[in-house]
Design a protein around this motif. Structure first.
Motif, PDB file in Angstrom:
ATOM      1  N   VAL A  89       0.847  -1.202   0.000  1.00  0.00           N
ATOM      2  CA  VAL A  89       0.000   0.000   0.000  1.00  0.00           C
ATOM      3  C   VAL A  89       0.879   1.248   0.000  1.00  0.00           C
ATOM      4  O   VAL A  89       0.577   2.230  -0.689  1.00  0.00           O
ATOM      5  CB  VAL A  89      -0.949  -0.012   1.215  1.00  0.00           C
ATOM      6  CG1 VAL A  89      -1.746   1.276   1.270  1.00  0.00           C
ATOM      7  CG2 VAL A  89      -1.880  -1.199   1.150  1.00  0.00           C
ATOM      8  N   ASP A  97       1.744   1.957  -3.466  1.00  0.00           N
ATOM      9  CA  ASP A  97       0.629   2.536  -4.226  1.00  0.00           C
ATOM     10  C   ASP A  97       0.419   3.991  -3.850  1.00  0.00           C
ATOM     11  O   ASP A  97       0.171   4.844  -4.702  1.00  0.00           O
ATOM     12  CB  ASP A  97      -0.666   1.757  -3.951  1.00  0.00           C
ATOM     13  CG  ASP A  97      -0.612   0.376  -4.558  1.00  0.00           C
ATOM     14  OD1 ASP A  97       0.310   0.140  -5.359  1.00  0.00           O
ATOM     15  OD2 ASP A  97      -1.462  -0.456  -4.228  1.00  0.00           O
ATOM     16  N   ALA A  98       0.513   4.268  -2.538  1.00  0.00           N
ATOM     17  CA  ALA A  98       0.259   5.623  -2.063  1.00  0.00           C
ATOM     18  C   ALA A  98       1.308   6.586  -2.584  1.00  0.00           C
ATOM     19  O   ALA A  98       1.065   7.784  -2.685  1.00  0.00           O
ATOM     20  CB  ALA A  98       0.215   5.647  -0.535  1.00  0.00           C
ATOM     21  N   ARG A 115       4.067   7.097   5.980  1.00  0.00           N
ATOM     22  CA  ARG A 115       3.133   6.674   7.040  1.00  0.00           C
ATOM     23  C   ARG A 115       2.821   5.184   6.926  1.00  0.00           C
ATOM     24  O   ARG A 115       2.857   4.442   7.888  1.00  0.00           O
ATOM     25  CB  ARG A 115       1.836   7.482   6.943  1.00  0.00           C
ATOM     26  CG  ARG A 115       1.904   8.776   7.700  1.00  0.00           C
ATOM     27  CD  ARG A 115       0.565   9.146   8.262  1.00  0.00           C
ATOM     28  NE  ARG A 115      -0.507   9.061   7.270  1.00  0.00           N
ATOM     29  CZ  ARG A 115      -1.786   9.253   7.565  1.00  0.00           C
ATOM     30  NH1 ARG A 115      -2.137   9.528   8.793  1.00  0.00           N
ATOM     31  NH2 ARG A 115      -2.702   9.184   6.634  1.00  0.00           N
ATOM     32  N   TRP A 116       2.484   4.739   5.704  1.00  0.00           N
ATOM     33  CA  TRP A 116       2.179   3.324   5.498  1.00  0.00           C
ATOM     34  C   TRP A 116       3.420   2.466   5.707  1.00  0.00           C
ATOM     35  O   TRP A 116       3.343   1.347   6.212  1.00  0.00           O
ATOM     36  CB  TRP A 116       1.626   3.090   4.094  1.00  0.00           C
ATOM     37  CG  TRP A 116       0.233   3.572   3.908  1.00  0.00           C
ATOM     38  CD1 TRP A 116      -0.153   4.648   3.167  1.00  0.00           C
ATOM     39  CD2 TRP A 116      -0.961   3.024   4.470  1.00  0.00           C
ATOM     40  NE1 TRP A 116      -1.516   4.801   3.235  1.00  0.00           N
ATOM     41  CE2 TRP A 116      -2.037   3.823   4.023  1.00  0.00           C
ATOM     42  CE3 TRP A 116      -1.225   1.944   5.314  1.00  0.00           C
ATOM     43  CZ2 TRP A 116      -3.363   3.571   4.386  1.00  0.00           C
ATOM     44  CZ3 TRP A 116      -2.538   1.699   5.671  1.00  0.00           C
ATOM     45  CH2 TRP A 116      -3.589   2.499   5.212  1.00  0.00           C
ATOM     46  N   ASN A 163      -9.563   8.037   9.061  1.00  0.00           N
ATOM     47  CA  ASN A 163      -8.289   8.748   9.084  1.00  0.00           C
ATOM     48  C   ASN A 163      -7.288   8.234   8.058  1.00  0.00           C
ATOM     49  O   ASN A 163      -6.236   8.816   7.876  1.00  0.00           O
ATOM     50  CB  ASN A 163      -7.662   8.628  10.478  1.00  0.00           C
ATOM     51  CG  ASN A 163      -8.536   9.282  11.522  1.00  0.00           C
ATOM     52  OD1 ASN A 163      -9.181  10.284  11.236  1.00  0.00           O
ATOM     53  ND2 ASN A 163      -8.587   8.702  12.706  1.00  0.00           N
ATOM     54  N   PHE A 164      -7.598   7.094   7.458  1.00  0.00           N
ATOM     55  CA  PHE A 164      -6.647   6.531   6.507  1.00  0.00           C
ATOM     56  C   PHE A 164      -7.198   6.606   5.097  1.00  0.00           C
ATOM     57  O   PHE A 164      -8.388   6.384   4.884  1.00  0.00           O
ATOM     58  CB  PHE A 164      -6.370   5.063   6.844  1.00  0.00           C
ATOM     59  CG  PHE A 164      -5.573   4.904   8.098  1.00  0.00           C
ATOM     60  CD1 PHE A 164      -4.192   5.000   8.068  1.00  0.00           C
ATOM     61  CD2 PHE A 164      -6.213   4.668   9.311  1.00  0.00           C
ATOM     62  CE1 PHE A 164      -3.462   4.860   9.216  1.00  0.00           C
ATOM     63  CE2 PHE A 164      -5.472   4.531  10.468  1.00  0.00           C
ATOM     64  CZ  PHE A 164      -4.096   4.625  10.429  1.00  0.00           C
ATOM     65  N   VAL A 165      -6.329   6.893   4.190  1.00  0.00           N
ATOM     66  CA  VAL A 165      -6.741   6.878   2.799  1.00  0.00           C
ATOM     67  C   VAL A 165      -5.985   5.761   2.095  1.00  0.00           C
ATOM     68  O   VAL A 165      -4.774   5.817   1.951  1.00  0.00           O
ATOM     69  CB  VAL A 165      -6.423   8.222   2.118  1.00  0.00           C
ATOM     70  CG1 VAL A 165      -6.918   8.201   0.687  1.00  0.00           C
ATOM     71  CG2 VAL A 165      -7.042   9.356   2.895  1.00  0.00           C
ATOM     72  N   VAL A 166      -6.699   4.725   1.706  1.00  0.00           N
ATOM     73  CA  VAL A 166      -6.072   3.681   0.905  1.00  0.00           C
ATOM     74  C   VAL A 166      -6.311   4.042  -0.549  1.00  0.00           C
ATOM     75  O   VAL A 166      -7.450   4.157  -0.978  1.00  0.00           O
ATOM     76  CB  VAL A 166      -6.682   2.303   1.220  1.00  0.00           C
ATOM     77  CG1 VAL A 166      -5.982   1.227   0.412  1.00  0.00           C
ATOM     78  CG2 VAL A 166      -6.558   2.003   2.701  1.00  0.00           C
ATOM     79  N   PRO A 167      -5.234   4.248  -1.298  1.00  0.00           N
ATOM     80  CA  PRO A 167      -5.380   4.813  -2.648  1.00  0.00           C
ATOM     81  C   PRO A 167      -6.299   4.004  -3.569  1.00  0.00           C
ATOM     82  O   PRO A 167      -7.042   4.585  -4.354  1.00  0.00           O
ATOM     83  CB  PRO A 167      -3.947   4.787  -3.194  1.00  0.00           C
ATOM     84  CG  PRO A 167      -3.068   4.478  -2.059  1.00  0.00           C
ATOM     85  CD  PRO A 167      -3.852   3.971  -0.947  1.00  0.00           C
ATOM     86  N   SER A 168      -6.239   2.677  -3.484  1.00  0.00           N
ATOM     87  CA  SER A 168      -6.933   1.894  -4.510  1.00  0.00           C
ATOM     88  C   SER A 168      -8.409   1.661  -4.204  1.00  0.00           C
ATOM     89  O   SER A 168      -9.122   1.078  -4.998  1.00  0.00           O
ATOM     90  CB  SER A 168      -6.218   0.564  -4.707  1.00  0.00           C
ATOM     91  OG  SER A 168      -6.245  -0.154  -3.497  1.00  0.00           O
TER      92      SER A 168
END
Lengths: 473, 213
Positions: A167, A170-171, A193-194, B112-117
């Motif tokens: 992830v 991807d981010a 962060r990820w 609070n989290f943004v998962v892009p996909s």
């Protein structure tokens, strides 16, 4: 060529389930020899993998692989004599699992893809579970259950961590192969962060397998219930495999400029492990559990050293290699004691020095080595870590580190003295076959030799490996 | 607007609540089997273009997660004891309440989290978190060894959901490796379960406490 090493031991393992046990024992040694030979040729030629997306030959992987090969070769020779004396109901399962275990561990050292690494490490858990249950007692069953559940759940965390690393890619809007080498190359543009979250999950996950406190609970049980050759494999090399997962993730962190973050967490887990070992080692009553707590301590030392970085990271790598050599020798020796006295409780054992003099030499030598006395390598490693800690301004941590090591030495010394010199009921001298002695001597001797003289190629490989996690002189 | 994805994810959330409130093992296994099926068809609803190979893989996953793994455990308990209680450490009502709080908390956290996909689904992240934590809860809050294995499976379901949906980088051969590992783990656990029953004449993990420290 590279994948061949994994495949050969795996096929041999499958074969061992079906052939008579006399041939099985020979197979164990033959594969030990072949594996050692292949590892050395890998070390010399450094070929490329066929499936480049999944496997790669890396410096840290080579280090672990050669240790695994050497240890397995010596343990296989020991095992033949051990199995003749031990009454094991299902020897075929034991031998087959040993070989498949070897194959999965080899796969860990060679894997480059983050998920393949996870698959291999989980496979080591599954392959080694039957080894712990070899003696079919209620305690062995409990130890196996604990081992499988705690490790599987722990390692599930690492899988989540691996997903989070993807992830993070991807981010950062980058498209690279999800391999350790690929990620290290693009680490700078990954989402920090990820990435941090992924590292923490992977550390907790593989840390469970490595025996870092507070996830270490399965370790003393598994080590004490498994037959000694299996304990030697578990403590000597399985731990290194789990550490390899953390090490490679740490590489990504360093490449991304987050080395301080990962270092801090590693130091905390390291210190907690050392402290936990110092607390529990004092009241152990079985010698194999004693050795298990010593392993927890040593893994704490390795994690702590890795966290410090610089000269400490080099020291940690030295500690890791020497711990494998020394601890597996100690577990093999504990197998001699177990077969000689027929008991795991320290109270019932004594006068090792006169009942089994040659075993005593290996046992006492191992004890001196593992507690960090010269001329053994642990001394150098621990010294470097302490110097590294002071250099980087971690005085308080270094002091805690040193005090805990002293406490652990005292705890170990107390019990080892009892085993060696206290009075015992056994009056006669106990015979030990030669093949159950010289593997331990070779292991200890290797440790001594490596602390005085290291082959140039070995030294260079260690330096290349630790440089990638901000280590070196 | 609620799409088909969120609809079936809400079924997953319901299955978690059901599993917290189920007192008998066969029921719990059925809930987990249902959950396994639902979780494995999620990739079909993501709206990506799928090749035939991917669809076949998804179906294999569904069979393993929804049929083979639950069947393994069901056969393990059928051999040794039928219709056993899950022996809760935390009661069923309290468990369901905890489950509800868990869902609410997971929803709050996931904002609070943004998962892009996965921008188009409101429930995906919170369902994943609930599955993970819920599985751990079952592991901790049930003394029966089988219920603990089921907790592990629930966690694995959560990780599978994360693995297949969070990232576009997943490779099927690799995912298949994971699946094999999980399957083998469950089988080994089932074998140990039978031995536990054989040795202790019970499956209460409280009996497994001779080894300490």
């Amino acid at each position: 060529m590279v994948e061949l090493i994994i495949l050969i031991s795996f096929m041999a393992g499958l074969l061992a389930f079906f052939i008579p046990k006399v041939y099985g024992r020979q197979l164990l040694v033959v594969i030990g020899v072949i594996h050692l030979f292949l590892s050395i040729s890998l070390w010399v030629k450094r070929p490329e993998a066929i499936f480049k997306a999944y496997f790669a030959v890396t410096a840290e992987g080579m280090l672990s692989l050669i240790v695994i090969s050497l240890l397995f070769f010596l343990i296989s020779i020991y095992s033949v004599s051990y199995l003749e004396k031990a009454e094991i109901q299902s020897e075929r399962i034991f031998i087959g699992s040993m070989l498949i275990f070897l194959s999965t561990m080899t796969m860990v050292t060679l894997s480059d893809h983050i998920i393949v690494m996870w698959i291999a490490i989980e496979a080591t858990t599954l392959a080694s579970a039957p080894l712990i249950y070899t003696y079919r007692t209620a305690e062995a069953l409990e130890a196996t259950w604990k081992y499988v559940v705690v490790c599987s759940v722990g390692i599930a965390m690492a899988l989540l961590g691996s997903v989070l690393l993807r992830v993070a890619m991807d981010a950062g809007h980058i498209d690279a192969p999800a391999s350790f080498s690929g990620m290290t190359a693009v680490a700078k543009s990954m989402d920090p962060r990820w990435l941090k979250a992924g590292f923490v999950f992977i550390l907790v996950g593989y840390g469970t397998k490595m025996g870092l406190a507070p996830m270490h609970t399965w370790m003393p049980d598994a080590y004490s219930e498994a037959p000694s050759p299996a304990s030697a494999l578990l403590s000597g090399v399985l731990i290194n495999c789990a550490y390899l997962g953390i090490f490679k993730t740490n590489q990504i962190m360093h490449a991304a400029g987050l080395g301080d973050f990962s270092g801090k967490i590693l130091m905390i887990f390291g210190l907690i492990s050392i402290l936990a070992a110092a607390t529990f080692i004092l009241k152990q009553t079985e010698y194999k559990r004693l050795l298990a707590y010593s392993s927890i301590e040593n893994m704490g030392i390795v994690a702590f050293g890795t966290g410090i970085g610089g000269i400490g990271a080099y020291g940690a790598m030295i500690c890791l290699i020497h711990h494998s050599l020394i601890k597996s020798s100690l577990f093999l020796t504990s197998g001699n004691i177990m077969q000689g006295y027929g008991c795991k409780i320290i109270e019932n054992i004594g006068e090792l020095v006169s009942r089994m003099p040659r075993t005593f030499v290996a046992f006492f030598g191992g004890f001196i080595a593992i507690t960090g006395f010269p001329p053994f390598g642990m001394f150098i490693g621990e010294m470097l870590i302490i110097i590294g800690a002071f250099r980087t301004g971690h005085q308080l941590e270094a002091v805690i580190f040193m005090i805990s090591i002293c406490v652990i030495f005292a705890g170990l010394a107390n019990q080892i003295m009892k085993i060696s010199f206290a009075e015992t009921k056994t009056k006669h001298r106990i015979h030990v076959p030669k093949n159950m002695l010289w593997p331990q001597y070779v292991l200890l001797l290797t440790s001594v030799v490596l602390s005085f003289w290291m082959p140039e190629t070995l030294y260079e490989t260690i330096v290349v490996a630790v440089n990638s996690i901000g280590g070196g002189f | 607007m609620i799409g088909p994805l969120d609809t079936i994810l809400s079924l997953v959330l319901l299955s978690i609540l059901f599993s917290f409130g189920t007192s008998l093992l066969p029921g719990l296994i059925k809930v987990l089997a249902f959950q396994g099926v639902i979780v494995s068809i999620v990739p079909l609803l993501l709206g990506h273009e799928m090749a035939t190979g991917e669809i076949v893989f998804t179906l294999i996953t569904m069979v393993i997660r929804g049929v083979i793994i639950p069947l393994c455990i069901y056969l393990a308990i059928k051999k040794v004891a039928i219709r056993r209680e899950v022996e809760p450490i935390i009661g069923f009502n309290a468990s369901i309440l905890i489950g509800l709080i868990l869902i609410a908390a997971a929803t709050l956290v996931s904002r609070n989290f943004v998962v892009p996909s996965i921008s188009d689904s409101a429930l995906l992240l919170s369902t994943t978190i609930t599955l993970l934590v819920g599985g751990m809860f079952l592991l901790i809050a049930r003394r029966n060894a089988i219920a603990m294995v089921l907790g592990y499976i629930m966690m694995e379901n959560g990780i599978y959901l994360a693995g297949t949906t969070f990232s576009i980088h997943s490779r099927h051969i690799v995912e298949f490796g994971i699946l094999l590992d999980v399957l083998a783990a469950v089988m080994i656990m089932a074998i140990i379960l039978q031995n536990i029953k054989h040795t202790f004449d019970d499956m209460d993990t409280a009996l497994l406490r001779t080894l300490k420290e």
